[in-house]
Structures are given as structure tokens and as C-alpha cells.
Scaffold this motif. Structure first.
Motif, PDB file in Angstrom:
ATOM      1  N   GLU A   1      66.563 -73.599 -47.152  1.00  0.00           N
ATOM      2  CA  GLU A   1      65.440 -73.134 -47.950  1.00  0.00           C
ATOM      3  C   GLU A   1      64.340 -72.641 -47.014  1.00  0.00           C
ATOM      4  N   LEU A   2      63.525 -71.727 -47.531  1.00  0.00           N
ATOM      5  CA  LEU A   2      62.555 -71.065 -46.675  1.00  0.00           C
ATOM      6  C   LEU A   2      61.237 -70.888 -47.414  1.00  0.00           C
TER       7      LEU A   2
ATOM      8  N   PRO B   1      54.960 -76.672 -48.561  1.00  0.00           N
ATOM      9  CA  PRO B   1      55.186 -78.007 -49.120  1.00  0.00           C
ATOM     10  C   PRO B   1      56.205 -78.782 -48.285  1.00  0.00           C
ATOM     11  N   LYS B   2      56.263 -80.077 -48.501  1.00  0.00           N
ATOM     12  CA  LYS B   2      57.220 -80.898 -47.766  1.00  0.00           C
ATOM     13  C   LYS B   2      58.654 -80.571 -48.157  1.00  0.00           C
ATOM     14  N   SER B   3      58.845 -80.130 -49.413  1.00  0.00           N
ATOM     15  CA  SER B   3      60.175 -79.770 -49.887  1.00  0.00           C
ATOM     16  C   SER B   3      60.052 -78.677 -50.937  1.00  0.00           C
ATOM     17  N   LEU B   4      61.032 -77.796 -51.010  1.00  0.00           N
ATOM     18  CA  LEU B   4      61.093 -76.831 -52.104  1.00  0.00           C
ATOM     19  C   LEU B   4      61.865 -77.403 -53.279  1.00  0.00           C
ATOM     20  N   ILE B   5      62.544 -78.509 -53.072  1.00  0.00           N
ATOM     21  CA  ILE B   5      63.384 -79.104 -54.119  1.00  0.00           C
ATOM     22  C   ILE B   5      62.587 -80.076 -54.976  1.00  0.00           C
ATOM     23  N   ALA B   6      61.819 -80.957 -54.320  1.00  0.00           N
ATOM     24  CA  ALA B   6      61.043 -81.977 -55.038  1.00  0.00           C
ATOM     25  C   ALA B   6      59.562 -81.732 -54.802  1.00  0.00           C
TER      26      ALA B   6
ATOM     27  N   ALA C   1      54.269 -63.326 -40.430  1.00  0.00           N
ATOM     28  CA  ALA C   1      53.742 -64.361 -41.322  1.00  0.00           C
ATOM     29  C   ALA C   1      54.365 -65.707 -40.967  1.00  0.00           C
ATOM     30  N   PRO C   2      53.601 -66.811 -41.114  1.00  0.00           N
ATOM     31  CA  PRO C   2      54.166 -68.132 -40.824  1.00  0.00           C
ATOM     32  C   PRO C   2      55.243 -68.483 -41.850  1.00  0.00           C
ATOM     33  N   PHE C   3      56.271 -69.192 -41.411  1.00  0.00           N
ATOM     34  CA  PHE C   3      57.291 -69.649 -42.346  1.00  0.00           C
ATOM     35  C   PHE C   3      57.710 -71.053 -41.974  1.00  0.00           C
ATOM     36  N   ARG C   4      58.284 -71.737 -42.949  1.00  0.00           N
ATOM     37  CA  ARG C   4      58.864 -73.050 -42.698  1.00  0.00           C
ATOM     38  C   ARG C   4      60.303 -73.020 -43.152  1.00  0.00           C
ATOM     39  N   LEU C   5      61.194 -73.445 -42.268  1.00  0.00           N
ATOM     40  CA  LEU C   5      62.614 -73.534 -42.585  1.00  0.00           C
ATOM     41  C   LEU C   5      62.957 -74.983 -42.884  1.00  0.00           C
TER      42      LEU C   5
ATOM     43  N   ARG D   1      60.591 -69.201 -51.073  1.00  0.00           N
ATOM     44  CA  ARG D   1      59.324 -69.219 -51.801  1.00  0.00           C
ATOM     45  C   ARG D   1      58.274 -68.486 -50.972  1.00  0.00           C
ATOM     46  N   VAL D   2      57.497 -67.622 -51.621  1.00  0.00           N
ATOM     47  CA  VAL D   2      56.438 -66.859 -50.965  1.00  0.00           C
ATOM     48  C   VAL D   2      55.116 -67.235 -51.621  1.00  0.00           C
TER      49      VAL D   2
END
Length: 299
Positions: free
Chosen positions: A12-13, A287-292, A3-7, A280-281
Motif C-alpha cells: 500500500e502507498l 496514516p499508520k495504516s491504510l487498512i485500519a 512528493a513525499p510518500f509512505r510505503l 491514497r493521495v
């Protein structure tokens, strides 16, 4: 295809998975190394060793509430505590961790590492593996942490989460984690699940991209899963698992992201240093950020 992922830079992932209809997130927390809670009851013969490690680990009992506050603020669906939460077995400390999570309404899953079960004499003295003590204290930790067994699985939003267990013994190359045949057979059955899969394993697999750092940090010791027949079977099954979103590990006290076959092993940094991984799954683009939320475009 994995599956594609973004680090993201701080670890955060985002795991992209079209089959997940309801997005969710979790926190991966490992290696808290909490010393026994009641300092007044530390045995005199171990007091200096406990305090030495307490200082080296940055006084994790004081850091823990702050870390859990961060996790709570992130709004995760659950926290997965991936082993070495205790520096040695202590009932009060194990239950205190649960109480702190309950106060913050954090749903939790647990796994034991190589230190959680140890007695004071083992942790601060012999360092010897004791299967009988591990079985006894492991059973108690299952009760404290509401674990159905030392290895088990659960399903969240259609994702099968597999929690593995590896006793940690002395080897020719230092120390390593072992699987037994019963757990391997159980795991192979779990990997037949026709949906997304996440695996949690305290002791990581040795990979070319981490070996040099492992040996540098651990004074030449390669403290990974033992590459015997059973270890190789597990590794091959993980490498060939087309449904795997990721393998999450700890133990090394360093953060790392490393290919394992067509998948990735994500090692989370040490909780005693305030580190944890936000995952996050969801379907759709990262998204550009998992924080904001959103983007910094002024809209």
C-alpha cells in the motif's frame, strides 16, 4: 522535489500532496491473465496450452471476484486496470470483467498490455507481434472498456492521470516496449500540466535496482521499455517532472519500488496471484495504516 510518500509492508502507498484538497484512493490492478471465459469453446488445438497457463496462473477467473471484493471493501474512488488483464483477446472475458466491476459499483479505467490483444494462435503459438491485429483488437477493447484511445489522460480531484501505451516487440535483448513519436509529443504536452501527475505504463523502465531480478525471473530477458531515442526522451521527461507523484507499472509479475530520477516507479504484483496496490493521495501526514483507521493506542 518529488512528493513525499509512505510505503507500507504489503505494498500500500500513501502519496502526500498538499494541493489535493479532497483526498482519494485508487486500486492498481495488473496482470490478471484471464483465460477465455467459456471453457467449452476453447479450440482443441489450444486447449492444453490454455489449461496449462490457467493452472500456472492459479485459475484467475476464480480468483478475480475475491480480488474485486477486497478492492470494493477498501472503498477506493476508482480502479485502474494496468494491462494483461486478458491472457488473449476474448470479447466475453473483457465484458465479464466490466460486469463484475459494475456489480460492485467500482469506477474503472483500463490500459492494454502485451497479451490483451493477442489471438489464440499468437498467444499459444507464434508469439509474434502483429500490428494490424493489435490495432483491430485494441479498437475493440477501447469499446469494451470505454477507453477514448490506447493512450489518454483523465483528471481526478485535480490530479492528472496519464495512461500510456507501448507495443511489445522482439528485440536483440528479448522483448521490449516501444513508443512512437506521436505519443511522445503528446506525453510531453501532458507533462506541462500545472498540478500533480500520475503515470500508468504497463511495461516498466529498466532500472539498476530491478534488472538482476528481471533477468533471473525471465530467463535472462530484460522485458522493459526499449532504450531507443524515443524511450530515452520519455524516461528523461519522467525523471525531470517535478509534479510527478509516481509511475505505476506491471508486466513483471513481481512487486517492486524503484527510484527513477527524483521520482519512483511502483511495479504492482500480479493480479492472478491476488495482488493489487492500494494508493491514497492526500495532504497531511501519512496514516499508520491504510487498512485500519486511527492508531492502536486504545483511544
Amino acid at each position: 522535489m518529488t512528493a513525499p510518500f509512505r510505503l507500507y509492508p504489503c505494498g500500500e502507498l500513501f502519496c502526500g500532496e498538499s494541493r489535493v484538497e479532497n483526498p482519494f484512493s485508487f486500486a492498481h490492478v495488473v496482470d490478471l491473465h484471464l483465460p477465455p471465459l467459456d471453457q467449452d469453446r476453447w479450440p482443441a488445438e489450444h486447449h492444453r496450452a490454455i489449461e496449462w497457463w490457467n493452472i500456472v496462473m492459479g485459475r484467475p477467473q476464480q480468483r478475480l471476484p475475491l480480488l474485486l471484493d477486497e478492492v470494493q471493501a477498501a472503498g477506493v474512488d476508482f480502479v485502474y486496470f494496468g494491462g494483461d488483464l486478458l491472457d488473449c483477446y476474448d470479447r466475453a472475458t473483457a465484458e465479464h470483467l466490466v460486469d463484475l466491476c459494475r456489480q460492485r459499483d467500482l469506477a474503472c479505467y483500463f490500459q492494454i498490455g502485451n497479451h490483451d490483444y493477442e489471438t489464440l494462435d499468437i498467444r499459444y503459438g507464434s508469439l509474434d507481434f502483429d500490428a494490424e491485429i493489435r490495432a483491430r483488437h485494441g479498437s475493440l477493447l477501447c469499446d469494451h472498456w470505454n477507453m477514448p484511445d490506447l493512450y489518454y489522460s483523465f483528471t481526478h480531484q485535480g490530479v492528472r492521470c496519464i495512461s500510456l501505451d507501448t507495443p511489445y516487440i522482439q528485440t536483440e535483448d528479448g522483448y521490449g516496449g516501444l513508443f512512437d513519436e506521436a505519443q511522445v509529443d503528446w506525453l510531453l504536452g501532458q507533462l506541462e500540466y500545472d498540478g500533480p501527475i500520475i503515470i500508468f505504463l504497463h511495461i516498466p523502465f529498466n532500472l539498476p535496482t530491478i534488472e538482476h531480478r528481471m533477468r533471473a525471473i525471465w530467463k535472462g530477458i530484460l522485458a522493459c521499455v526499449v532504450e531507443d531515442e524515443l524511450g530515452r526522451r520519455v524516461r528523461q521527461a519522467i525523471e525531470n517532472c517535478q509534479n510527478l507523484l509516481g509511475l505505476f507499472s506491471g508486466h513483471t509479475h513481481m512487486r517492486s519500488e524503484d527510484p527513477i530520477g527524483e521520482n519512483y516507479q511502483f511495479i504492482t504484483g500480479a493480479g492472478h496471484a491476488g495482488e493489487w496496490r492500494h494508493v491514497r493521495v492526500a495532504a497531511g501526514p501519512a496514516p499508520k495504516s491504510l487498512i485500519a483507521p486511527g492508531t492502536p493506542d486504545g483511544s
